[in-house]
Design an enzyme around this catalytic site. Structure first.
Site, PDB file in Angstrom:
ATOM      1  N   HIS A 122       0.754  -1.145   0.088  1.00 43.15           N
ATOM      2  CA  HIS A 122      -0.032  -0.001  -0.014  1.00 43.15           C
ATOM      3  C   HIS A 122       1.017   1.251   0.068  1.00 43.15           C
ATOM      4  CE1 HIS A 122      -2.792   2.757   1.687  1.00 43.15           C
ATOM      5  NE2 HIS A 122      -3.885   2.036   1.545  1.00 43.15           N
ATOM      6  N   ASP A 199       3.106  -4.871   7.774  1.00 39.73           N
ATOM      7  CA  ASP A 199       1.702  -3.827   7.736  1.00 39.73           C
ATOM      8  C   ASP A 199       0.552  -4.864   7.910  1.00 39.73           C
ATOM      9  OD1 ASP A 199      -0.225  -2.514   7.026  1.00 39.73           O
ATOM     10  OD2 ASP A 199       0.437  -2.050   4.973  1.00 39.73           O
ATOM     11  N   GLN A 202      -4.388  -5.202   6.922  1.00 37.80           N
ATOM     12  CA  GLN A 202      -5.532  -6.099   6.305  1.00 37.80           C
ATOM     13  C   GLN A 202      -5.251  -7.578   7.036  1.00 37.80           C
ATOM     14  OE1 GLN A 202      -7.708  -5.227   4.401  1.00 37.80           O
ATOM     15  NE2 GLN A 202      -7.141  -3.280   3.689  1.00 37.80           N
ATOM     16  N   LYS A 225     -10.376  -0.544  10.539  1.00 37.69           N
ATOM     17  CA  LYS A 225     -10.661  -1.649   9.754  1.00 37.69           C
ATOM     18  C   LYS A 225     -10.953  -2.921  10.572  1.00 37.69           C
ATOM     19  CE  LYS A 225      -7.244  -0.148   6.229  1.00 37.69           C
ATOM     20  NZ  LYS A 225      -7.947   0.503   5.269  1.00 37.69           N
ATOM     21  N   CYS A 365      -4.931   2.791  -3.644  1.00 36.65           N
ATOM     22  CA  CYS A 365      -3.633   3.228  -3.070  1.00 36.65           C
ATOM     23  C   CYS A 365      -2.580   2.289  -3.177  1.00 36.65           C
ATOM     24  CB  CYS A 365      -4.112   3.501  -1.360  1.00 36.65           C
ATOM     25  SG  CYS A 365      -5.081   4.895  -1.225  1.00 36.65           S
TER      26      CYS A 365
END
Lengths: 410, 148
Positions: A122, A199, A202, A225, A365
């Site tokens: 991202h 990261d 997600q 999220k 993104c």
């Protein structure tokens, strides 16, 4: 099939209509809807406990501080951190990655050092490193993606040498659903003493996460999220990494002492939390991880794999539809990007929206990944614990309508 | 007709799939590029202008049916027009889309203001988030005309 449809009652927004149809919300990779338990926790905080934290000598401030620090403990426990002090609250994954790039990168990297990224990152795991590169002359090196939509590790051994100081990798792509090769990255990094940043924007919302087992140096994620309010997220770091990091923002709350020309910092994690933090949002974050824990993260993951598998099967029935992502639902996340014939993603999104179905369209993104896939834009459906197979059926019906509007045979 | 049928008129899909004047100009020309960063739509425009008249145009780009069809239909109407007429067309188109063009209302019956096929884009007005798609070629045209 893991039936979680009873949970839908907890999400007030899911009972509304959009353009005359029941809302079918398929954009949880962008942000998730909020259960009443989270809304109530935020509301109750403002109604009964609101005060600033870490400063008042009065009862209300002490209660607010307990609520805020209690949320930190819940988030720490959710990812099996050793201590709540390993959790720094931030605005979200993006601000966490910026903390790491500036607070660690700017102070420990020098010219010629390398940061290894993947082409599926991202923008939030690309641009902060580019900004550090401008200051420090470091080199960014990318792992690419193979034709099975997996990160290509074939050149890894040649890539990893003493110049590599950081490997920063997504735990799961927000475009293709590809799971990042975190374990391989950790092993590779250990061989040359590099750090690993994961990261988890997600990843953490969708599967059980154990930072002890993960053994990375940093893990970042966003509250919004995973059912929490916007404006709150977390940076988990190993204690020694957080100690050697410099603050990236100065102000109140983050100091031990301030002189006219020099100051000393508060201990971790306050060192990284300048100014009044998003207190109510943190309380909401705590309520969100309570909710997810009560459902069970294994259950969340199983449900998502099942619904993703069902979606892949149904989408395969739509002629000229291409899914950009791994085909095995058990080896991928629930973000499903696709194209349909020559119908542009924005047109797909507009048509689905008229059916009450909300999907994301665009570059997500992740422009480097879109260039790699050689597509200008994709449509993306993404799933969470409140989605149902009926909603997947609605999506597929909407896609057939798109074909019909564009004059293609059904 | 449903809003979607109104949005995706046959003439729009025809221009989307068979864009007119696609390519670039080789002789002396003006070049302008437009981009919608939020959705990634791209549009580029070459204009050949002689004695204040647009004598040729070529477009390139990628994006949704609305942005690309709007651009294709635009080149159909601007070639042969003077710079002033092209500006009037731009204002007429933007007014049709409900875009504020300042306090200079135009006479819709004046020469040069006939939108032709472009009127098929009226359906976009019901989709506020898509108006910027239809407008992208026209903001690019304005940039090009400002260079003339």
């Amino acid at each position: 099939m893991t039936d979680l449809s009873h949970l839908r009652e907890d999400f007030p927004i899911l009972s509304r209509e959009v353009n005359g149809h029941p809302l079918v919300y398929l954009d949880s990779a962008a942000t998730t809807q909020k259960p009443i338990q989270v809304l109530d926790a935020v509301d109750a905080f403002y109604r009964t406990e609101n005060a600033n934290v870490h400063r008042g000598a009065y009862t209300l401030s002490a209660e607010a501080t307990d609520a805020y620090e209690g949320a930190r403990a819940k988030v720490a426990s959710f990812i099996n951190a050793s201590s709540p002090n390993e959790i720094v609250f931030s605005r979200g994954a993006t601000s966490s990655l910026n903390h790491i790039a500036y607070g660690w990168g700017l102070n420990h990297l020098s010219e010629g050092d390398r940061v290894v990224l993947t082409v599926m990152e991202h923008h939030s795991n690309v641009v902060p490193w580019q900004l550090v590169a401008r200051h420090k002359g470091i080199e960014l090196v990318y792992l690419t993606m193979d034709d099975r939509y997996e990160v290509d590790l074939s050149g890894l051994d040649d890539l990893i040498d003493e110049r590599v100081k950081i490997i920063s990798v997504s735990g799961m792509s927000n475009v293709t659903g590809t799971l990042g090769p975190v374990r391989t990255m950790v092993e590779a990094a250990r061989s040359v003493g590099a750090l690993v940043v994961v990261d988890g924007a997600q990843l953490v919302p969708h599967s059980p996460t154990d930072v002890q087992d993960l053994d990375a140096d940093f893990l970042v994620f966003s509250g919004h999220k995973m059912l929490a309010p916007t404006g709150i997220g977390a940076m988990w770091g190993k204690p020694e990494r957080l100690e050697e990091m410099e603050p990236t923002e100065g102000g109140g709350e983050m100091i031990a002492d301030v002189g006219l020309y020099e100051s000393r910092w508060a201990p971790v994690p306050q060192k990284f939390e300048a100014g009044t933090p998003p207190i109510a949002q943190a309380v909401g974050f705590g309520a969100a991880v309570d909710y997810l824990t009560a459902v069970g993260m294994e259950t969340v993951r199983d449900h998502e794999q099942e619904i993703t598998g069902y979606a892949m099967k149904r989408l395969a029935e739509v002629p000229d539809l291409i899914v950009y992502g791994p085909s095995d639902p058990e080896n991928r996340g629930g973000a499903v990007s696709f194209s349909l014939a020559d119908i542009h993603a924005h047109d797909i999104a507009t048509i689905l929206d008229q059916h009450g179905i909300e999907v994301r369209a665009g570059h997500h993104c992740a422009k480097p990944l879109m260039r790699h896939l050689q597509v200008p834009a994709t449509a993306r459906a993404s799933f969470y614990l409140y989605n149902t197979t009926d909603e997947v059926d609605s999506l597929v019906d909407g896609l057939f309508d798109a074909r019909s509007l564009f004059g293609l045979d059904s | 007709m449903s809003s979607l049928d109104e949005l995706y008129r046959q003439v729009i899909l025809d221009h989307y799939r068979n864009p007119r004047r696609r390519g670039s100009l080789t002789g002396p020309h003006i070049h302008a590029e437009g981009l919608n960063p939020s959705c990634g739509d791209e549009f580029s425009l070459d204009l050949q202008i002689e004695d204040g008249v647009i004598t040729d145009a070529a477009i390139q780009g990628q994006g949704c049916s609305i942005s690309q069809a709007s651009g294709s239909m635009m080149t159909d109407v601007i070639v042969g027009k003077t710079i002033d007429e092209a500006r009037e067309l731009t204002a007429t188109f933007k007014l049709m889309m409900g875009i504020d063009v300042g306090d200079d209302p135009l006479d819709p019956d004046r020469p040069g203001a006939v939108l032709g096929d472009l009127e098929a884009l009226q359906g976009v007005k019901k989709f506020p988030v898509r108006i910027k798609c239809a407008d992208l070629p026209w903001t690019t045209l304005t940039d090009a005309l400002d260079q003339a």
